[in-house]
Design an enzyme around this catalytic site. Sequence first.
Site, PDB file in Angstrom:
ATOM      1  CD  GLU A   1      -5.490  52.368  -4.847  1.00 45.40           C
ATOM      2  OE1 GLU A   1      -5.066  52.354  -6.013  1.00 45.40           O
ATOM      3  OE2 GLU A   1      -4.749  52.256  -3.857  1.00 45.40           O
TER       4      GLU A   1
ATOM      5  CB  SER B   1      -2.751  55.903  -6.273  1.00 48.32           C
ATOM      6  OG  SER B   1      -1.360  55.851  -6.377  1.00 48.32           O
TER       7      SER B   1
ATOM      8  NE  ARG C   1      -3.559  49.169  -4.873  1.00 46.69           N
ATOM      9  CZ  ARG C   1      -2.496  48.374  -5.123  1.00 46.69           C
ATOM     10  NH1 ARG C   1      -2.581  47.056  -4.923  1.00 46.69           N
ATOM     11  NH2 ARG C   1      -1.367  48.875  -5.532  1.00 46.69           N
TER      12      ARG C   1
HETATM   13  C1  LIG Z   1       1.014  58.777   0.986  1.00 47.82           C
HETATM   14  C2  LIG Z   1       0.258  57.506   0.709  1.00 47.82           C
HETATM   15  C3  LIG Z   1       0.846  56.498  -0.054  1.00 47.82           C
HETATM   16  C4  LIG Z   1       0.144  55.315  -0.324  1.00 47.82           C
HETATM   17  N1  LIG Z   1       0.761  54.361  -1.073  1.00 47.82           N
HETATM   18  C5  LIG Z   1       0.100  53.198  -1.324  1.00 47.82           C
HETATM   19  C6  LIG Z   1       0.726  52.175  -2.093  1.00 47.82           C
HETATM   20  O1  LIG Z   1       1.869  52.287  -2.540  1.00 47.82           O
HETATM   21  N2  LIG Z   1       0.020  51.040  -2.327  1.00 47.82           N
HETATM   22  C7  LIG Z   1      -1.247  50.856  -1.840  1.00 47.82           C
HETATM   23  O2  LIG Z   1      -1.838  49.785  -2.076  1.00 47.82           O
HETATM   24  N3  LIG Z   1      -1.861  51.818  -1.108  1.00 47.82           N
HETATM   25  C8  LIG Z   1      -1.214  52.975  -0.835  1.00 47.82           C
HETATM   26  N4  LIG Z   1      -1.840  53.949  -0.099  1.00 47.82           N
HETATM   27  C9  LIG Z   1      -3.240  53.761   0.349  1.00 47.82           C
HETATM   28  C10 LIG Z   1      -3.385  53.136   1.761  1.00 47.82           C
HETATM   29  O3  LIG Z   1      -2.285  53.481   2.590  1.00 47.82           O
HETATM   30  C11 LIG Z   1      -3.531  51.614   1.696  1.00 47.82           C
HETATM   31  O4  LIG Z   1      -4.681  51.246   0.976  1.00 47.82           O
HETATM   32  C12 LIG Z   1      -3.606  51.003   3.109  1.00 47.82           C
HETATM   33  O5  LIG Z   1      -3.454  49.615   3.006  1.00 47.82           O
HETATM   34  C13 LIG Z   1      -4.917  51.315   3.833  1.00 47.82           C
HETATM   35  O6  LIG Z   1      -4.784  50.910   5.186  1.00 47.82           O
HETATM   36  P1  LIG Z   1      -5.596  51.673   6.346  1.00 47.82           P
HETATM   37  O7  LIG Z   1      -5.352  50.957   7.616  1.00 47.82           O
HETATM   38  O8  LIG Z   1      -5.269  53.111   6.353  1.00 47.82           O
HETATM   39  O9  LIG Z   1      -7.066  51.422   5.840  1.00 47.82           O
HETATM   40  P2  LIG Z   1      -8.295  52.436   5.964  1.00 47.82           P
HETATM   41  O10 LIG Z   1      -8.086  53.587   5.054  1.00 47.82           O
HETATM   42  O11 LIG Z   1      -8.561  52.713   7.393  1.00 47.82           O
HETATM   43  O12 LIG Z   1      -9.450  51.512   5.365  1.00 47.82           O
HETATM   44  C14 LIG Z   1      -9.415  51.114   4.009  1.00 47.82           C
HETATM   45  C15 LIG Z   1     -10.576  50.127   3.794  1.00 47.82           C
HETATM   46  O13 LIG Z   1     -10.313  48.961   4.566  1.00 47.82           O
HETATM   47  C16 LIG Z   1     -11.379  48.710   5.472  1.00 47.82           C
HETATM   48  N5  LIG Z   1     -10.781  48.218   6.740  1.00 47.82           N
HETATM   49  C17 LIG Z   1      -9.725  48.744   7.404  1.00 47.82           C
HETATM   50  N6  LIG Z   1      -9.462  47.996   8.500  1.00 47.82           N
HETATM   51  C18 LIG Z   1     -10.369  46.994   8.530  1.00 47.82           C
HETATM   52  C19 LIG Z   1     -10.619  45.897   9.408  1.00 47.82           C
HETATM   53  N7  LIG Z   1      -9.875  45.669  10.500  1.00 47.82           N
HETATM   54  N8  LIG Z   1     -11.645  45.060   9.116  1.00 47.82           N
HETATM   55  C20 LIG Z   1     -12.418  45.258   8.017  1.00 47.82           C
HETATM   56  N9  LIG Z   1     -12.235  46.283   7.156  1.00 47.82           N
HETATM   57  C21 LIG Z   1     -11.219  47.132   7.398  1.00 47.82           C
HETATM   58  C22 LIG Z   1     -12.090  50.042   5.656  1.00 47.82           C
HETATM   59  O14 LIG Z   1     -13.457  49.853   5.956  1.00 47.82           O
HETATM   60  C23 LIG Z   1     -11.895  50.703   4.292  1.00 47.82           C
HETATM   61  O15 LIG Z   1     -12.917  50.339   3.391  1.00 47.82           O
HETATM   62  C24 LIG Z   1      -1.166  55.136   0.190  1.00 47.82           C
HETATM   63  C25 LIG Z   1      -1.735  56.155   0.965  1.00 47.82           C
HETATM   64  C26 LIG Z   1      -1.047  57.324   1.231  1.00 47.82           C
HETATM   65  C27 LIG Z   1      -1.679  58.384   2.081  1.00 47.82           C
END
Ligand SMILES: Cc1cc2nc3c(=O)[nH]c(=O)nc-3n(C[C@H](O)[C@H](O)[C@H](O)COP(=O)(O)OP(=O)(O)OC[C@H]3O[C@@H](n4cnc5c(N)ncnc54)[C@H](O)[C@@H]3O)c2cc1C
Length: 301
Positions: free
Chosen positions: A294, A224, A173
């Site tokens: 996380e 998580s 992560r």
């Molecule tokens: C129901 C549910 C299930 C999930 N299951 C999993 C799973 O199985 N495995 C897992 O790993 N995660 C899981 N997650 C967590 C999440 O979906 C992941 O971490 C996902 O990859 C985050 O992507 P995001 O675009 O929403 O990032 P965001 O939440 O928008 O950002 C996350 C981080 O990335 C940074 N960021 C985002 N985009 C950029 C960019 N373009 N440039 C620089 N920094 C950036 C942000 O500043 C922030 O610090 C889950 C979440 C939910 C709600």
Amino acid sequence: MDDLEKLLAETDIAYRRDCTLAELTTFKVGGAADVVFYPESVEQCAALIRLAGQAGKKLVFLGNGSNVIGSDRGCRDWIVLSTRLTELSLGENGRICAGAGVKTVKVSSFAAQNSLSGLEFAQGIPGTVGGAVFMNAGAYGGSMDQITVKTHYLDETGRLCVLEGKEHQFGYRESFFSRNPGCMILSTELLLTPGNAEEIHGRMEDFRKRRKEKQPLEYPSAGSTFKRPQGDFAGRLIEEAGLKGYRIGDAQVSEKHAGFIINRGCATGDEIMQLIRVVQERVKERFGVDLECEVRYLGEK
Ligand SMILES: Cc1cc2nc3c(=O)[nH]c(=O)nc-3n(C[C@H](O)[C@H](O)[C@H](O)COP(=O)(O)OP(=O)(O)OC[C@H]3O[C@@H](n4cnc5c(N)ncnc54)[C@H](O)[C@@H]3O)c2cc1C
């Protein structure tokens, strides 16, 4: 016209000033965001970084907001959404190039349509490619570090840079980007393996089904809440500590999966943070284990 409006008048980048962090995140909590930008090109992203430098403002990058808790006090930094960076193309020899704003699920389905295996795990992860690279998202034995070969990004000065292979510094992560949060991910190239389309779709369906059975998908959350401690599961420790269903206001440790904190409807960011601290304290007292968050905090402390 206030100072910000004067500055913004110099750009043609789309923005909003009436947005809340609750609207931008899957947890659906958080107060007002001063300004949210929606750049559509590398040039607009670079211009924004320079403009923020001139204005002395910090930038915060966001994808689908599925791994963040929004502050009740909102965000004074400039938020830059990558959701309009939506290029998606098939390259040669199993390569897919995806803009930072493309949903990971969409890339996973695109890979399956092209009989490419390696991204099945992303079915059900509700984020963007940028967020997945930043977090080194993973599930069911698969993760971004196994397939990511190249990432284009802008550094803190707006300079276009490239990372290849090991330079991504992926860990559990974490990545080069979680260590350098001032950089903006623009696009990523993935290397996948040719496979049988029917089997790939079968695995995707299986993962979706397992999530539906085990995860509280009917409530807002950020997945998580805690990282997996070495050799154990956060959910198991939290359950054994007697915290399944424990609630502060509308923030609750899910009864279905103790590794998830959910928003029962009107939770605040502060309630979620208080609940996180209670869980960390109780698990530490009972098992001597430090649970590391996380989920990331967004906005004013
Ligand atoms: C129901 C549910 C299930 C999930 N299951 C999993 C799973 O199985 N495995 C897992 O790993 N995660 C899981 N997650 C967590 C999440 O979906 C992941 O971490 C996902 O990859 C985050 O992507 P995001 O675009 O929403 O990032 P965001 O939440 O928008 O950002 C996350 C981080 O990335 C940074 N960021 C985002 N985009 C950029 C960019 N373009 N440039 C620089 N920094 C950036 C942000 O500043 C922030 O610090 C889950 C979440 C939910 C709600």
